[in-house]
Design a protein around this motif. Structure first.
Motif, PDB file in Angstrom:
ATOM      1  N   VAL A  23      19.931   0.024 -17.289  1.00 50.67           N
ATOM      2  CA  VAL A  23      19.339   0.954 -18.251  1.00 50.67           C
ATOM      3  C   VAL A  23      18.263   1.800 -17.579  1.00 50.67           C
ATOM      4  O   VAL A  23      18.144   2.999 -17.839  1.00 50.67           O
ATOM      5  N   GLY A  24      17.490   1.210 -16.694  1.00 50.59           N
ATOM      6  CA  GLY A  24      16.472   1.953 -15.963  1.00 50.59           C
ATOM      7  C   GLY A  24      17.075   3.034 -15.074  1.00 50.59           C
ATOM      8  O   GLY A  24      16.575   4.163 -15.024  1.00 50.59           O
ATOM      9  N   LEU A  25      18.157   2.704 -14.374  1.00 45.65           N
ATOM     10  CA  LEU A  25      18.836   3.698 -13.543  1.00 45.65           C
ATOM     11  C   LEU A  25      19.387   4.848 -14.379  1.00 45.65           C
ATOM     12  O   LEU A  25      19.259   6.010 -14.026  1.00 45.65           O
ATOM     13  N   PHE A  26      20.000   4.504 -15.506  1.00 39.60           N
ATOM     14  CA  PHE A  26      20.558   5.544 -16.368  1.00 39.60           C
ATOM     15  C   PHE A  26      19.449   6.433 -16.920  1.00 39.60           C
ATOM     16  O   PHE A  26      19.592   7.658 -16.995  1.00 39.60           O
ATOM     17  N   THR A  27      18.321   5.821 -17.278  1.00 37.54           N
ATOM     18  CA  THR A  27      17.180   6.583 -17.786  1.00 37.54           C
ATOM     19  C   THR A  27      16.635   7.532 -16.719  1.00 37.54           C
ATOM     20  O   THR A  27      16.321   8.692 -17.011  1.00 37.54           O
ATOM     21  N   GLY A  29      18.343   8.841 -14.366  1.00 35.83           N
ATOM     22  CA  GLY A  29      19.320   9.915 -14.253  1.00 35.83           C
ATOM     23  C   GLY A  29      19.144  10.956 -15.346  1.00 35.83           C
ATOM     24  O   GLY A  29      19.193  12.164 -15.093  1.00 35.83           O
ATOM     25  N   ILE A  30      18.929  10.508 -16.567  1.00 31.85           N
ATOM     26  CA  ILE A  30      18.710  11.437 -17.685  1.00 31.85           C
ATOM     27  C   ILE A  30      17.429  12.245 -17.456  1.00 31.85           C
ATOM     28  O   ILE A  30      17.397  13.455 -17.670  1.00 31.85           O
ATOM     29  N   ILE A  31      16.385  11.590 -16.991  1.00 28.80           N
ATOM     30  CA  ILE A  31      15.125  12.290 -16.726  1.00 28.80           C
ATOM     31  C   ILE A  31      15.315  13.319 -15.619  1.00 28.80           C
ATOM     32  O   ILE A  31      14.817  14.443 -15.700  1.00 28.80           O
ATOM     33  N   GLY A  32      16.066  12.956 -14.582  1.00 25.79           N
ATOM     34  CA  GLY A  32      16.322  13.893 -13.493  1.00 25.79           C
ATOM     35  C   GLY A  32      17.079  15.124 -13.953  1.00 25.79           C
ATOM     36  O   GLY A  32      16.785  16.241 -13.536  1.00 25.79           O
ATOM     37  N   LEU A  33      18.049  14.935 -14.821  1.00 24.64           N
ATOM     38  CA  LEU A  33      18.793  16.090 -15.335  1.00 24.64           C
ATOM     39  C   LEU A  33      17.956  16.920 -16.292  1.00 24.64           C
ATOM     40  O   LEU A  33      18.081  18.143 -16.340  1.00 24.64           O
ATOM     41  N   SER A  34      17.092  16.279 -17.061  1.00 23.78           N
ATOM     42  CA  SER A  34      16.277  17.044 -18.007  1.00 23.78           C
ATOM     43  C   SER A  34      15.217  17.862 -17.269  1.00 23.78           C
ATOM     44  O   SER A  34      14.856  18.951 -17.705  1.00 23.78           O
ATOM     45  N   LYS A  35      14.727  17.364 -16.153  1.00 26.50           N
ATOM     46  CA  LYS A  35      13.757  18.134 -15.365  1.00 26.50           C
ATOM     47  C   LYS A  35      14.417  19.340 -14.715  1.00 26.50           C
ATOM     48  O   LYS A  35      13.798  20.364 -14.533  1.00 26.50           O
ATOM     49  N   SER A  36      15.683  19.229 -14.399  1.00 26.62           N
ATOM     50  CA  SER A  36      16.352  20.340 -13.749  1.00 26.62           C
ATOM     51  C   SER A  36      16.921  21.334 -14.758  1.00 26.62           C
ATOM     52  O   SER A  36      17.275  22.441 -14.385  1.00 26.62           O
ATOM     53  N   ALA A  37      16.976  20.968 -16.021  1.00 27.33           N
ATOM     54  CA  ALA A  37      17.577  21.847 -17.024  1.00 27.33           C
ATOM     55  C   ALA A  37      16.682  23.041 -17.340  1.00 27.33           C
ATOM     56  O   ALA A  37      17.127  24.169 -17.396  1.00 27.33           O
ATOM     57  N   GLY A  67      19.044  13.355  -7.255  1.00 28.41           N
ATOM     58  CA  GLY A  67      18.619  12.005  -7.606  1.00 28.41           C
ATOM     59  C   GLY A  67      19.285  11.504  -8.884  1.00 28.41           C
ATOM     60  O   GLY A  67      19.658  10.336  -8.984  1.00 28.41           O
ATOM     61  N   ALA A  68      19.453  12.399  -9.852  1.00 24.19           N
ATOM     62  CA  ALA A  68      20.121  12.022 -11.097  1.00 24.19           C
ATOM     63  C   ALA A  68      21.572  11.638 -10.841  1.00 24.19           C
ATOM     64  O   ALA A  68      22.066  10.638 -11.372  1.00 24.19           O
ATOM     65  N   TYR A  69      22.244  12.423  -9.999  1.00 24.45           N
ATOM     66  CA  TYR A  69      23.639  12.110  -9.684  1.00 24.45           C
ATOM     67  C   TYR A  69      23.755  10.790  -8.931  1.00 24.45           C
ATOM     68  O   TYR A  69      24.701  10.026  -9.146  1.00 24.45           O
ATOM     69  N   VAL A  70      22.793  10.496  -8.067  1.00 23.38           N
ATOM     70  CA  VAL A  70      22.796   9.219  -7.356  1.00 23.38           C
ATOM     71  C   VAL A  70      22.612   8.066  -8.343  1.00 23.38           C
ATOM     72  O   VAL A  70      23.299   7.037  -8.253  1.00 23.38           O
ATOM     73  N   CYS A  71      21.703   8.235  -9.296  1.00 23.36           N
ATOM     74  CA  CYS A  71      21.486   7.193 -10.309  1.00 23.36           C
ATOM     75  C   CYS A  71      22.751   6.958 -11.129  1.00 23.36           C
ATOM     76  O   CYS A  71      23.132   5.817 -11.386  1.00 23.36           O
ATOM     77  N   PHE A  72      23.420   8.047 -11.534  1.00 20.61           N
ATOM     78  CA  PHE A  72      24.657   7.893 -12.301  1.00 20.61           C
ATOM     79  C   PHE A  72      25.758   7.248 -11.462  1.00 20.61           C
ATOM     80  O   PHE A  72      26.541   6.447 -11.976  1.00 20.61           O
ATOM     81  N   ALA A  73      25.814   7.572 -10.179  1.00 22.98           N
ATOM     82  CA  ALA A  73      26.811   6.958  -9.298  1.00 22.98           C
ATOM     83  C   ALA A  73      26.552   5.463  -9.147  1.00 22.98           C
ATOM     84  O   ALA A  73      27.492   4.657  -9.149  1.00 22.98           O
ATOM     85  N   LEU A  74      25.290   5.073  -9.049  1.00 27.62           N
ATOM     86  CA  LEU A  74      24.961   3.646  -8.959  1.00 27.62           C
ATOM     87  C   LEU A  74      25.309   2.923 -10.253  1.00 27.62           C
ATOM     88  O   LEU A  74      25.778   1.775 -10.230  1.00 27.62           O
ATOM     89  N   CYS A  75      25.086   3.576 -11.388  1.00 31.94           N
ATOM     90  CA  CYS A  75      25.475   2.985 -12.676  1.00 31.94           C
ATOM     91  C   CYS A  75      26.981   2.788 -12.732  1.00 31.94           C
ATOM     92  O   CYS A  75      27.467   1.733 -13.161  1.00 31.94           O
ATOM     93  N   LEU A  76      27.727   3.798 -12.310  1.00 33.98           N
ATOM     94  CA  LEU A  76      29.185   3.704 -12.307  1.00 33.98           C
ATOM     95  C   LEU A  76      29.655   2.590 -11.382  1.00 33.98           C
ATOM     96  O   LEU A  76      30.563   1.829 -11.725  1.00 33.98           O
ATOM     97  N   ALA A  77      29.015   2.479 -10.222  1.00 32.59           N
ATOM     98  CA  ALA A  77      29.384   1.413  -9.280  1.00 32.59           C
ATOM     99  C   ALA A  77      29.108   0.034  -9.864  1.00 32.59           C
ATOM    100  O   ALA A  77      29.922  -0.879  -9.724  1.00 32.59           O
ATOM    101  N   ALA A  78      27.975  -0.133 -10.540  1.00 29.09           N
ATOM    102  CA  ALA A  78      27.630  -1.430 -11.127  1.00 29.09           C
ATOM    103  C   ALA A  78      28.596  -1.798 -12.245  1.00 29.09           C
ATOM    104  O   ALA A  78      29.048  -2.949 -12.335  1.00 29.09           O
ATOM    105  N   VAL A  79      28.935  -0.834 -13.090  1.00 24.00           N
ATOM    106  CA  VAL A  79      29.873  -1.107 -14.179  1.00 24.00           C
ATOM    107  C   VAL A  79      31.261  -1.402 -13.617  1.00 24.00           C
ATOM    108  O   VAL A  79      31.948  -2.322 -14.077  1.00 24.00           O
ATOM    109  N   SER A  80      31.683  -0.646 -12.614  1.00 18.74           N
ATOM    110  CA  SER A  80      32.995  -0.882 -11.993  1.00 18.74           C
ATOM    111  C   SER A  80      33.052  -2.265 -11.351  1.00 18.74           C
ATOM    112  O   SER A  80      34.060  -2.972 -11.467  1.00 18.74           O
TER     113      SER A  80
END
Length: 88
Positions: A23-27, A29-37, A67-80
């Motif tokens: 959840v921390g990694l996903f958060t 990632g969301i923060i990283g995308l919101s800062k870049s938006a 950084g956001a994309y890296v966080c999302f990739a780590l989340c995907l890897a953990a779920v996979s």
């Protein structure tokens, strides 16, 4: 019926740490995308007196998005990996 409380506590602890970490990694990632938006309210692209321009903030936006994309990739890897462990 005997309950192995040590094993139950171990499973609970690992699940709690994994859940909070995911959840921390996903958060992050969301923060990283919101800062870049969009820039925050009250800020401008140029800072007249200091001479900084929009190109100075472009690097931080790219870094935040990466950084956001890296966080999302780590989340995907953990779920996979979790799905792999369940299936195997």
């Amino acid at each position: 019926m005997n309950i192995d409380w040590a094993a139950l506590g171990s499973v609970f602890g690992v699940s709690l740490v994994a859940t909070v970490g995911l959840v921390g990694l996903f958060t992050l990632g969301i923060i990283g995308l919101s800062k870049s938006a969009a820039p925050a309210q009250g800020t401008t692209a140029t800072a007249g007196a200091t001479g900084t321009t929009a190109t100075a903030t472009t690097g931080s936006v790219a870094l935040a998005r990466t950084g956001a994309y890296v966080c999302f990739a780590l989340c995907l890897a953990a779920v996979s990996y979790g799905i792999y462990m369940i299936v195997a």
